[in-house]
Design an enzyme around this catalytic site. Structure first.
Site, short mmCIF file in Angstrom:
data_model
loop_
_atom_site.label_atom_id
_atom_site.label_comp_id
_atom_site.label_asym_id
_atom_site.label_seq_id
_atom_site.Cartn_x
_atom_site.Cartn_y
_atom_site.Cartn_z
N SER A 131 -22.67 -66.64 49.26
CA SER A 131 -23.11 -65.75 50.42
C SER A 131 -23.20 -66.57 51.64
CB SER A 131 -24.45 -65.15 50.15
OG SER A 131 -25.00 -63.93 51.01
N ASP A 224 -18.87 -55.14 47.72
CA ASP A 224 -19.64 -55.96 48.74
C ASP A 224 -19.35 -55.74 50.17
OD1 ASP A 224 -20.71 -58.11 50.05
OD2 ASP A 224 -20.22 -59.60 48.46
N HIS A 254 -22.74 -57.43 45.82
CA HIS A 254 -23.17 -58.76 46.37
C HIS A 254 -24.22 -59.46 45.68
CE1 HIS A 254 -22.98 -61.62 49.76
NE2 HIS A 254 -24.23 -62.02 49.41
#
Length: 282
Positions: A131, A224, A254
């Site tokens: 991320s 996502d 995500h």
């Protein structure tokens, strides 16, 4: 995301409830890297380790630390057989860009300069993360290329956050998805940048030239908001002559690999570790 301190506490509580992997054949050591300011790291050394990776946790640059990242860092280290250096970089909004990048780059430089003492091959040092940490890893690779810094052999980018502009199809359409959505990501960038304009070292998707960067494994999740910026970054790397393995995981969102009971989560983590193992063996 309206209260970063409360978000950190909540995330830490959830992470503490995550099943911990059984750690075998691995040494774990906490160290402090001398810098301005010093940076705490946790080093995972599998027996007969090949190469090393600078690992940067997720959390939107706002939350996450060495403890919350422990379940994932240990799994990546064990599965890949690489020494993993997990970095506790400074977080926003208290420490805005480029604080986190400076911390990560300081650890990269330290690892390269102390490779012999750390028992790693200076020619096989990778960068990676999840991320926001994956976006930070991409920025470290850009900075190392531009400043002729330590050689980076590979990038392992899982669901990277790369673009503050939020103009892709997935950013515009995934407005109510689990864990991250357009609103939370707007907060992430606001906290990280403050009033500063974004540069490629803050948002790597803004870099005009991606040539000369290390080979990459990039993984994206179907539902996502940052999916399309990861796919486009992979495509641009390919068009710039950089070798890329791109894996799009269907049916995921995500951070969904945190649900360890799901078979697709287990496959995601295994694939990340396997990609790093292959890169370290080359």
């Amino acid at each position: 995301m309206t209260d970063p301190v409360a978000t950190r506490q909540s995330f830490a509580e959830r992470a503490a409830a995550t099943p911990m992997p059984e750690i075998l054949n691995m040494e774990i050591e906490n160290r402090t890297v001398p810098a301005e300011p010093d940076v705490a790291v946790r080093i995972y050394r599998p027996h007969q380790a090949q190469g090393a990776i600078l690992w940067l946790h997720g959390g939107g640059m706002i939350f996450g630390d060495l403890d919350t990242e422990h379940p994932w860092a240990s799994r990546i280290a064990e599965g890949s057989g690489a020494t993993l250096i997990s970095v506790h970089y400074r977080r926003s909004p208290e420490n805005q860009f480029p604080a986190a990048l400076d911390d990560a780059y300081a650890v990269l430089t330290w690892a390269a300069q102390n490779a012999s003492e750390l028992g790693i091959d200076p020619e096989r040092i990778a960068v990676g993360g999840h991320s926001a940490g994956a976006g930070l890893a991409a920025a470290v690779a850009l900075r190392a290329r531009d400043q002729r810094g330590p050689a980076i052999s590979f990038q392992l980018l899982n669901e990277p956050g790369l673009d503050d502009r939020q103009e892709t199809w997935s950013q515009r359409n995934f407005t109510d998805t689990p864990w991250h959505n357009r609103e939370t990501l707007t907060s992430v960038w606001r906290y990280y940048l403050g009033s500063q304009p974004a540069t490629p070292y803050a948002a790597p998707a803004r870099a005009e030239d991606l040539s000369g960067l290390p080979p990459a494994y990039i993984a994206t999740a179907e539902f996502d908001p940052v999916r399309d910026e990861g796919i486009e970054y992979a495509s641009r790397l390919l068009r710039s002559g950089v070798s890329v393995e791109l894996h799009q995981w269907p049916g995921t969102f995500h951070g969904s690999q945190a649900i360890i009971s799901a078979q697709v989560s287990q496959r995601q983590i295994t694939a990340l570790a396997a990609a790093l193992r292959r890169a370290m063996a080359e």
